[in-house]
Design a protein around this motif. Structure first.
Motif, mmCIF file in Angstrom:
data_model
loop_
_atom_site.group_PDB
_atom_site.id
_atom_site.type_symbol
_atom_site.label_atom_id
_atom_site.label_comp_id
_atom_site.label_asym_id
_atom_site.label_seq_id
_atom_site.Cartn_x
_atom_site.Cartn_y
_atom_site.Cartn_z
ATOM 1 N N SER A 87 0.833 -1.165 0.090
ATOM 2 C CA SER A 87 0.179 0.137 0.168
ATOM 3 C C SER A 87 0.752 1.435 -0.071
ATOM 4 O O SER A 87 1.847 1.333 0.228
ATOM 5 C CB SER A 87 -0.775 -0.045 1.015
ATOM 6 O OG SER A 87 -0.055 0.245 2.429
ATOM 7 N N VAL A 88 0.246 2.417 -0.136
ATOM 8 C CA VAL A 88 0.945 3.912 -0.048
ATOM 9 C C VAL A 88 1.382 3.806 1.113
ATOM 10 O O VAL A 88 2.623 4.285 1.390
ATOM 11 C CB VAL A 88 -0.256 4.864 -0.272
ATOM 12 C CG1 VAL A 88 0.423 6.305 -0.299
ATOM 13 C CG2 VAL A 88 -0.811 4.665 -1.998
ATOM 14 N N SER A 89 0.810 3.724 2.469
ATOM 15 C CA SER A 89 1.342 3.783 3.822
ATOM 16 C C SER A 89 2.589 2.901 3.797
ATOM 17 O O SER A 89 3.426 3.419 4.514
ATOM 18 C CB SER A 89 0.125 3.394 4.584
ATOM 19 O OG SER A 89 -0.774 4.213 4.658
ATOM 20 N N TYR A 90 2.727 1.849 3.478
ATOM 21 C CA TYR A 90 3.853 0.899 3.364
ATOM 22 C C TYR A 90 4.805 1.392 2.911
ATOM 23 O O TYR A 90 5.991 1.487 3.492
ATOM 24 C CB TYR A 90 3.401 -0.648 2.757
ATOM 25 C CG TYR A 90 4.722 -1.439 2.812
ATOM 26 C CD1 TYR A 90 5.079 -2.136 3.634
ATOM 27 C CD2 TYR A 90 5.548 -1.257 1.835
ATOM 28 C CE1 TYR A 90 6.172 -2.976 3.556
ATOM 29 C CE2 TYR A 90 6.760 -2.018 1.334
ATOM 30 C CZ TYR A 90 6.943 -2.918 2.517
ATOM 31 O OH TYR A 90 8.228 -3.629 2.556
ATOM 32 N N TRP A 91 4.826 2.058 1.744
ATOM 33 C CA TRP A 91 5.976 2.541 1.115
ATOM 34 C C TRP A 91 6.216 3.692 1.614
ATOM 35 O O TRP A 91 7.543 4.420 1.612
ATOM 36 C CB TRP A 91 5.904 2.917 -0.594
ATOM 37 C CG TRP A 91 5.616 1.586 -1.188
ATOM 38 C CD1 TRP A 91 4.525 0.892 -1.652
ATOM 39 C CD2 TRP A 91 6.814 0.718 -1.467
ATOM 40 N NE1 TRP A 91 5.079 -0.446 -2.443
ATOM 41 C CE2 TRP A 91 6.240 -0.356 -2.193
ATOM 42 C CE3 TRP A 91 8.155 0.849 -1.142
ATOM 43 C CZ2 TRP A 91 7.161 -1.419 -2.510
ATOM 44 C CZ3 TRP A 91 9.004 -0.302 -1.680
ATOM 45 C CH2 TRP A 91 8.465 -1.282 -2.175
ATOM 46 N N ILE A 92 5.339 4.672 2.047
ATOM 47 C CA ILE A 92 5.834 5.964 3.228
ATOM 48 C C ILE A 92 6.767 5.422 4.181
ATOM 49 O O ILE A 92 7.735 6.200 4.561
ATOM 50 C CB ILE A 92 4.634 6.620 3.211
ATOM 51 C CG1 ILE A 92 3.963 7.266 2.178
ATOM 52 C CG2 ILE A 92 4.838 7.824 4.615
ATOM 53 C CD1 ILE A 92 2.563 7.990 2.677
ATOM 54 N N GLN A 93 6.309 4.573 4.848
ATOM 55 C CA GLN A 93 7.101 4.411 6.102
ATOM 56 C C GLN A 93 8.616 3.539 5.571
ATOM 57 O O GLN A 93 9.423 3.880 6.342
ATOM 58 C CB GLN A 93 6.373 2.940 6.803
ATOM 59 C CG GLN A 93 7.466 2.478 8.065
ATOM 60 C CD GLN A 93 6.295 1.332 8.947
ATOM 61 O OE1 GLN A 93 5.405 1.581 9.684
ATOM 62 N NE2 GLN A 93 6.774 0.137 8.759
ATOM 63 N N GLN A 94 8.298 2.861 4.666
ATOM 64 C CA GLN A 94 9.687 2.206 4.077
ATOM 65 C C GLN A 94 10.619 3.242 3.615
ATOM 66 O O GLN A 94 11.719 3.210 3.996
ATOM 67 C CB GLN A 94 9.440 1.328 2.936
ATOM 68 C CG GLN A 94 8.649 0.094 3.399
ATOM 69 C CD GLN A 94 9.683 -0.766 4.018
ATOM 70 O OE1 GLN A 94 9.404 -1.037 5.292
ATOM 71 N NE2 GLN A 94 10.731 -1.379 3.409
ATOM 72 N N GLU A 95 10.303 4.498 2.977
ATOM 73 C CA GLU A 95 11.066 5.462 2.705
ATOM 74 C C GLU A 95 11.446 6.336 3.986
ATOM 75 O O GLU A 95 12.609 6.634 3.901
ATOM 76 C CB GLU A 95 10.262 6.418 1.542
ATOM 77 C CG GLU A 95 11.203 7.576 1.230
ATOM 78 C CD GLU A 95 12.116 6.889 -0.096
ATOM 79 O OE1 GLU A 95 12.947 7.664 -0.288
ATOM 80 O OE2 GLU A 95 11.913 5.770 -0.389
ATOM 81 N N VAL A 96 10.752 6.645 4.825
ATOM 82 C CA VAL A 96 10.978 6.990 6.173
ATOM 83 C C VAL A 96 12.354 6.134 6.809
ATOM 84 O O VAL A 96 13.562 6.528 7.313
ATOM 85 C CB VAL A 96 9.902 6.945 7.314
ATOM 86 C CG1 VAL A 96 10.661 7.556 8.602
ATOM 87 C CG2 VAL A 96 9.007 8.275 6.840
ATOM 88 N N ILE A 97 12.044 4.953 7.053
ATOM 89 C CA ILE A 97 12.823 4.060 7.621
ATOM 90 C C ILE A 97 14.371 4.021 6.752
ATOM 91 O O ILE A 97 15.575 4.048 7.166
ATOM 92 C CB ILE A 97 12.611 2.559 7.628
ATOM 93 C CG1 ILE A 97 11.201 2.625 8.749
ATOM 94 C CG2 ILE A 97 13.560 1.775 8.378
ATOM 95 C CD1 ILE A 97 11.655 3.211 9.879
ATOM 96 N N LEU A 98 14.134 3.792 5.249
ATOM 97 C CA LEU A 98 15.408 3.995 4.648
ATOM 98 C C LEU A 98 16.305 4.913 4.497
ATOM 99 O O LEU A 98 17.487 5.049 4.678
ATOM 100 C CB LEU A 98 14.835 3.738 3.020
ATOM 101 C CG LEU A 98 16.081 3.716 1.984
ATOM 102 C CD1 LEU A 98 17.121 2.670 2.214
ATOM 103 C CD2 LEU A 98 15.179 3.575 0.650
ATOM 104 N N GLU A 99 15.650 6.308 4.452
ATOM 105 C CA GLU A 99 16.169 7.446 4.650
ATOM 106 C C GLU A 99 16.980 7.672 6.104
ATOM 107 O O GLU A 99 18.078 8.079 6.312
ATOM 108 C CB GLU A 99 15.392 8.788 4.616
ATOM 109 C CG GLU A 99 16.123 10.155 4.408
ATOM 110 C CD GLU A 99 17.039 10.173 3.370
ATOM 111 O OE1 GLU A 99 18.114 10.790 3.190
ATOM 112 O OE2 GLU A 99 16.849 9.537 2.475
#
Length: 283
Positions: free
Chosen positions: A223-235
């Motif tokens: 989902s969109v929420s999953y990718w937002i969290q993934q991007e936060v964690i990746l950064e």
């Protein structure tokens, strides 16, 4: 099977990568014959001999000797022939794939084809991977073990990105969901520090939040929420790995006033605290 299984690299290794070299005479690993699954990391293959076929997001790809190929995090794949192939397998945490390289790989979403290496390119890949493999299995008590391993890894990933950047896929038409997924991920990289609302990204793309969610799930499985969290964690991982910023500074840089909340968010996603992550990656 209620859902497609997701294989997590952190469950196998703590260094951010896993590398194997298969030569004639080796027997396929049991995992090599598993059914359809996703990975939360990049996978690269360099085929030296034999042949292989993969089903990737409902498309079949055939490989011959001298082929380079990669899989993006989230792509569903499984092996579909019983042939024997030999060469290199490399699993890489997204943290260790720099944004400019990621853009090359992401731009080929739904389009990536096996890249035919010429003899010089194949030898260069083999040389770098051989040295990476040698250093990877050396004594990790050396104070410069991880920096050396990661530097060699960057060399190979850069070479792979260079190969794929030569391709001109603009003539190929991708689906509307695929285009949206690409556009969303580019926006995410630009705005993640200030924008974490799925509806805000949908607004930027002039689509409904529901449609954006459907597009992301169709293309990536998440989902969109999953990718937002993934991007936060990746950064956050990038800042922990590449900078000397403390956790409070990183939290604020990523838009979180409450650094304790940010630390809990990171631990829930990764299973370890931000400082534990930093110490494990920067021995």
């Amino acid at each position: 099977m209620k859902d497609i299984p997701v294989h997590q690299l952190k469950e196998r290794v703590s260094s951010g990568l896993d590398i194997w070299h298969f030569v004639p005479g080796d027997e396929p690993d049991e995992e090599d014959t598993l059914g359809a699954h996703r990975d939360d990391h990049y996978i690269f293959f360099v085929l030296e001999s034999g042949s292989a076929s993969l089903m990737v997001d409902f498309q079949e790809f055939a490989f011959v000797a001298g082929s380079l190929y990669y899989l993006l995090p989230g792509q569903v794949h499984h092996r579909i022939n019983a042939g024997v192939s030999y060469g290199w397998f490399l699993a890489v945490d997204s943290l260790l794939v720099t944004p400019d390289y990621q853009q090359v790989f992401e731009d080929h979403l739904q389009l990536q084809q096996p890249f035919s290496l010429n003899p010089q390119q194949l030898k260069q890949c083999q040389d770098v991977l051989s040295l990476l493999y040698e250093k990877y299995f050396e004594d990790d008590k050396n104070p410069f073990y991880l920096p050396v391993v990661h530097s060699l890894l960057q060399s190979f990933v850069g070479m792979a990105a260079g190969c794929y950047s030569q391709l001109n896929d603009k003539r190929l038409q991708s689906s509307r969901p695929s285009q949206l997924a690409q556009q969303f991920k580019k926006l995410l990289a630009l705005h993640i520090r200030k924008v974490k609302s799925p509806s805000a990204y949908a607004g930027m793309l002039n689509v409904s939040e529901t449609y954006l969610n459907e597009a992301l799930k169709k293309i990536t499985g998440f989902s969109v929420s999953y990718w937002i969290q993934q991007e936060v964690i990746l950064e956050a991982k990038r800042l922990l790995y590449y900078t000397e910023m403390n956790v409070k500074e990183i939290a604020h840089d990523l838009g979180y006033e409450d650094h304790a909340y940010f630390s809990r968010l990171f631990k829930k996603a990764e299973g370890i605290t931000p400082l534990s992550f930093r110490s494990s990656y920067r021995k």
